[in-house]
Design an enzyme around this catalytic site. Structure first.
Site, short mmCIF file in Angstrom:
data_model
loop_
_atom_site.label_atom_id
_atom_site.label_comp_id
_atom_site.label_asym_id
_atom_site.label_seq_id
_atom_site.Cartn_x
_atom_site.Cartn_y
_atom_site.Cartn_z
N HIS A 99 -3.47 43.75 24.39
CA HIS A 99 -3.16 43.52 25.51
C HIS A 99 -3.36 43.48 26.79
CE1 HIS A 99 0.86 45.96 28.38
NE2 HIS A 99 0.14 43.93 28.36
N GLU A 122 -5.61 46.50 26.81
CA GLU A 122 -5.63 47.90 25.95
C GLU A 122 -5.99 47.20 24.60
OE1 GLU A 122 -1.79 50.35 27.94
OE2 GLU A 122 -1.28 48.55 26.92
N ASN A 155 2.42 51.41 28.90
CA ASN A 155 3.38 50.92 29.66
C ASN A 155 4.35 52.78 29.28
OD1 ASN A 155 3.85 48.71 30.23
ND2 ASN A 155 4.31 47.65 28.26
N SER A 208 2.75 43.74 24.32
CA SER A 208 3.29 45.14 25.06
C SER A 208 4.32 45.93 24.78
CB SER A 208 3.51 44.75 26.91
OG SER A 208 5.22 44.72 26.47
#
Length: 610
Positions: A464, A476, A514, A443
């Site tokens: 991800h 992702e 993130n 991540s």
């Protein structure tokens, strides 16, 4: 019935048992002002709508008539109640109409010059006991109060758009505001069915103070061509459960408004994360201010429309047909929650799956966890017993990566530690056949550093998934500078086959979700650290004012404070921005072993798990 239309001065009325703030003037009848007027009139207040534009006044009256008509159809109001609401709303073009108001709420454009002029004029019009409120979401309430002859009666009353639907109202006190004025408007907010949150005077207050920093980072991400506008918006909706993506939200708010808010925030904080992304200025100066102009980050059917139409930046429908590699079987390395969830996703989509762990015992336990997860889905009626059994039957538990010899796609889902992942990929390099796609679920770690641990970095890509993998739709897809085109095409195709939504990202810390989420969480912690607001008020503000499914402190405790700190450290190391430095409070809590729900204490305390 005819719509009410009045002109001239409203006549005072006397009501022996009327609420303290019964007659309320709303200055500015744009979208927000009209919405506030509707809320007040529905709550039984006498509402004096004031706008220098007769067209704006007519639109506000028609909007109220249409909204209340819908309420009658939905049996939320009777026709008699509707007539009462319409009769309580009168419009005027002169500030003098506010003479008998108990409270005046200005909702004019975000300009000190305009707002201060209105406050100076109101001083000569309203009664000495009247409260003056500004609806600003960014400008200094203290600065506006200082222009008034009665600064002790000036407050901020920040509603959120659309005012009839959004529950949050931020009640803003300056150092000059008298407590009775704050108490009066707080009581009013509760009587309107809103949730008031008391905050101090600083740009953005709580909700916008956190929201606009996040929006600014999203604009900068798009401006850097890191990801498409569609992928940025889809990532935040699907990865965080947000009602709108950040770029679509900027278009709704108004690009020019966002720029003004951010300028005020940057002036006060000096934090580079608040310095407006240049693209906001470029769009605003070109008149591309969002939905209201018909074009901003997206293009709309017409000015004021919410309907997005295709433009030159719109991606073609569906993925381009590109050469990809066949995938008939999948290997998942790991035995934790994420590995089990990913294995379940592939098996439910019909792929034979090898689930490999460090021992046969751990692999069997992971398969048992999948079996239990599927049984719960059957109990809830989401899956048939036959489909669950077939899914479990496609999973083979193995205690060694040697079982990956024939898989076409190997997905790693082990601890978020670079050395651990590099060691695993060296093992995958040896165990997997030539041409197999090797995917990491990291991540935040650099995918290229993981890829270089193998002799075939062109076969390595980031994939991800989000937790819980069976429920979350987002993946992702992270390609490095060495990732082969057919590997990228293969993973995007596979995402579609397992009913996930892929978004393309470059290989940099945090990817999309993130990189936007954790600075926002870090800024929330800083608010608490600076004693600006408490965790309950901040959580309430973001849920009620921003439409977030969880407040930042709820989310931090669920994610784990240690995990959050690690991601913040990676982001800070990569971008070297002082604003991304982890909050000392977060560091202290992690050092004390307060990691969130998993330890029973984080920002809140939790009952022991049974």
């Amino acid at each position: 019935m005819d719509l009410p239309s009045t002109s001239g001065q409203p006549s005072p009325s006397s009501r022996p048992s009327r609420p303290a703030l019964q007659t309320i003037a709303v200055v500015g009848l744009g979208t927000m002002g009209s919405g506030i007027a509707e809320v007040l009139a529905r709550a039984g207040r006498e509402v004096i709508g004031i706008d220098i534009s007769e067209a704006a006044a007519r639109r506000a009256t028609k909007a109220l008539a249409a909204a209340t008509a819908r309420s009658v159809v939905r049996e939320q109001l009777t026709e008699q109640e509707r007539e009462g609401v319409l009769a309580r709303f009168r419009t005027f073009s002169d500030l003098g109409a506010a003479a008998d108001a108990d409270l005046v709420i200005e909702v004019v454009p975000e300009s000190y010059e305009i707002k201060q002029r209105i406050f100076r004029e109101l001083d000569a019009i309203v009664r000495p006991t009247a409260i003056l409120a500004t609806g600003t979401n960014a400008l200094s309430v203290t600065r506006m109060a200082a222009e008034s002859q009665r600064p002790e009666r000036v407050v901020g009353l920040h509603f959120f758009n659309p005012a009839p639907a959004m529950k949050l109202v931020e009640v803003v006190s300056s150092v000059l505001t008298a407590p009775p004025a704050v108490e009066a408007v707080t009581t009013l907010a509760r009587e309107l069915g809103k949730e008031p949150v008391s905050v101090g005077d600083r740009p953005g207050f709580v909700a916008d103070g956190l929201l606009f920093g996040y929006l600014n980072q999203a604009a900068a991400m798009y401006e850097a061509k890191y990801a498409s506008r569609e992928d940025i918006d889809a990532a935040m909706k699907l990865g965080c459960g947000l009602p709108m993506g950040p770029l679509a939200l900027l278009d709704l708010i108004g690009v020019d408004t966002a720029r003004t808010v951010l300028e005020a925030m940057y002036t006060a904080s000096g934090d580079r994360l608040h310095a407006p992304a240049p693209i906001l200025g470029h769009l605003a100066e070109a008149g591309l201010t969002g939905q209201k102009s018909g074009r901003g980050f997206y293009t709309y059917e017409a000015p004021g429309s919410q309907v997005v139409v295709r433009d030159l930046q719109t991606p073609p429908d569906g993925d381009l047909v590109r050469a990809s590699r066949p995938v008939n079987s999948v290997g998942v390395a790991g035995s934790g929650t994420m590995a089990s969830g990913i294995a379940q996703v592939f098996a439910q989509a019909g792929f034979p799956v090898v689930l490999a762990a460090r021992s046969q015992e751990k692999a069997d336990a992971a398969k048992a966890a999948i079996t239990k997860s599927l049984a719960r889905a059957v109990d809830r009626g989401r899956l048939t017993a036959e489909a669950a059994a077939a899914t479990v039957g496609r999973i083979t538990a193995a205690g060694s990566l040697d079982a990956f010899a024939d898989v076409d796609l190997a997905v790693e889902a082990v601890a978020e530690d670079l050395q651990v992942k590099q060691e695993l990929f060296r093992a995958l390099d040896k165990a997997c056949k030539p041409g197999a796609v090797l995917a990491t679920t990291t991540s935040s770690l650099p995918v290229i550093a993981i890829a270089r641990a193998t002799s075939r970095p062109e076969d390595v890509i980031g994939m991800h998934f989000f937790n819980p993998a069976p429920a979350m739709k987002l993946v992702e897809v992270v390609r490095t500078v060495l990732t082969a085109d057919d590997v990228h095409a293969t993973v995007r195709r596979i995402c579609g086959q397992v009913r996930k939504h892929p978004v393309d990202c470059g290989d940099r810390a945090g990817f999309i979700v993130n990189a936007l989420l954790f600075p926002y969480l870090n800024n929330a912690i800083k608010m608490v650290e600076q004693h600006y607001a408490g965790i309950d008020d901040i959580d309430a503000a973001m849920k009620l004012g921003g439409g977030y499914p969880m407040g930042p402190f709820e989310l931090l405790d669920v994610v784990g404070l240690d995990v959050s700190l690690a991601i913040e450290q990676v982001l800070h190391k990569e971008f070297r921005d002082p604003g991304l430095a982890p909050s000392p409070l977060l560091e202290h809590l992690v050092a004390a072993g307060c990691l969130g729900r998993k330890t029973g204490r984080g920002f809140r305390e939790y009952a022991p798990r049974r």
